[in-house]
Enzyme design. Structure first.
Site, short mmCIF file in Angstrom:
data_model
loop_
_atom_site.label_atom_id
_atom_site.label_comp_id
_atom_site.label_asym_id
_atom_site.label_seq_id
_atom_site.Cartn_x
_atom_site.Cartn_y
_atom_site.Cartn_z
N ASP A 9 -85.88 -23.69 -48.12
CA ASP A 9 -86.50 -22.21 -47.84
C ASP A 9 -87.42 -23.48 -46.55
O ASP A 9 -87.43 -24.50 -45.98
CB ASP A 9 -87.80 -22.30 -48.66
CG ASP A 9 -89.15 -21.34 -48.42
OD1 ASP A 9 -88.63 -19.64 -47.23
OD2 ASP A 9 -89.86 -21.92 -48.48
N ASP A 11 -90.50 -21.86 -44.55
CA ASP A 11 -92.74 -22.06 -44.51
C ASP A 11 -92.88 -22.54 -45.86
O ASP A 11 -92.67 -22.60 -47.79
CB ASP A 11 -93.19 -21.53 -44.80
CG ASP A 11 -92.71 -20.37 -43.10
OD1 ASP A 11 -93.59 -21.01 -42.26
OD2 ASP A 11 -91.96 -19.56 -42.66
N ASP A 207 -90.96 -22.09 -52.20
CA ASP A 207 -92.02 -22.90 -53.01
C ASP A 207 -92.88 -21.66 -53.05
O ASP A 207 -94.44 -21.67 -53.84
CB ASP A 207 -92.92 -23.48 -51.73
CG ASP A 207 -93.04 -22.97 -50.79
OD1 ASP A 207 -94.49 -22.13 -50.33
OD2 ASP A 207 -92.33 -22.67 -50.10
#
Length: 257
Positions: A9, A11, A207
Site C-alpha cells: 500500500d 499512504d 495500514d
C-alpha cells in the site's frame, strides 16, 4: 527463500505521515528485489496519483482504485468500471443530501462542486489539489471509483440504499465507492495468475480498512504499527511505524532482505 511478490500500500505504508517515501524503505525494497522478489503497489489511489512512487521504486506492476484497475509489467490487465446508471442514482441522492462527490477516471478526478471543506480536508491529507467541478463528467468518461464526502454515520444510509456497491472509509469525511466484491485481494490474484504464483507466494503490507482483504488473503499479511486497529487484527505481523523505519525493519525480520 523462494521468490515472493511483495504488495505495498502507499499512504501510511510506503509514504510516511508527510507523504514521503523514507529512504530506509526505498533501500530495503531495492534489496528485496535484488534477492529475487517481485515488487508491486496496491493502493486506493488513481493511476495518475502514483507516478512518483512507481518511479522511485522502479515499479511497473500495480493495483489502483482498490482493485478496480490492475497493471502488470506496464500492461493494463483489468479496468473495472461503475455503471453510469448506478452513478446517476448515487449522485441524485447525494445532491438531495447536499453531499459532494468525486468521480475518478484513470487520468483525472472531477468533483460535483467547488470549495466544499470536506473535499478540501480529505484531499489535503493526500497532498492533492482540489479538482475541477463538473455535473456531467461521470457520463463522459469510464469511472473506476467514486468518493462520497459525509460522516461515517451518514455513510450507512448509502450502504443500505446501494447494496450493489461497497463503501470503504479512508478519511473521517470521505469514503470510497466501489462495486461490491472489489478488493485489493482481487487485484493481487490477477497479478499472481500472470506470474504463475499463488496467494501463498504473496506478502502484503498495509495500514487501512481497504487493506484488510489483502492482508487476509496473502500468505503473509503485515500491518503497519500506525495502521487501523481492524487491519492489525487481520495481519500475521505488526510492523513498526512507517516513520520509524517500519518497512525496512519488517523486511529484515521476515528475511526478505
Amino acid at each position: 527463500m523462494t521468490k515472493k511478490i511483495l504488495f505495498f500500500d502507499i499512504d501510511g505504508t510506503l509514504y510516511d505521515h508527510e507523504k514521503k517515501l523514507p529512504e530506509s524503505a526505498r533501500r530495503a525494497i531495492m534489496a528485496a528485489r535484488e534477492k529475487g522478489h517481485l515488487v508491486a503497489i496496491a493502493t486506493g489511489r488513481a493511476p495518475f496519483m502514483v507516478g512518483p512512487v512507481l518511479e522511485d521504486l522502479d515499479v511497473d506492476t500495480y493495483i489502483c482504485f482498490n482493485g478496480q484497475y490492475v497493471v502488470h509489467k506496464g500492461e493494463l490487465i483489468h479496468g473495472g468500471i461503475i455503471e453510469p446508471d448506478v452513478l446517476a442514482r448515487i449522485k441524485e441522492k447525494a445532491d438531495r443530501d447536499r453531499f459532494p462527490l468525486i468521480f475518478m477516471a484513470d487520468r483525472e478526478m472531477v468533483a460535483t462542486e467547488t470549495g466544499h471543506p470536506h473535499v478540501g480536508d480529505s484531499l489535503s491529507s493526500l497532498k492533492m489539489p482540489y479538482p475541477r467541478a463538473s455535473e456531467t463528467f461521470y457520463m463522459e468518461r469510464p469511472i473506476h471509483q467514486a468518493l462520497l464526502f459525509c460522516t461515517e454515520q451518514q455513510e450507512q444510509e448509502y450502504a443500505e440504499a446501494f447494496p450493489e456497491m461497497k463503501f470503504v472509509r479512508w478519511h473521517r469525511t470521505s469514503t470510497d465507492i466501489l462495486p461490491a466484491g472489489t478488493s485489493k485481494a482481487g487485484g493481487m490474484q490477477r497479478i499472481l495468475d500472470r506470474e504463475g504464483l499463488t496467494m501463498s507466494d504473496a506478502v502484503a503490507f498495509g495500514d487501512g480498512l481497504n487493506d484488510i482483504e489483502m492482508l487476509e488473503a496473502a500468505g503473509v499479511g503485515v500491518a503497519m504499527g500506525n495502521g487501523h486497529e481492524e487491519a492489525k487484527k487481520k495481519a500475521d505481523y505488526i510492523a513498526g511505524d512507517v516513520s520509524e523505519d517500519g518497512i525496512a525493519r519488517i523486511l529484515d525480520q521476515l528475511k526478505l532482505i
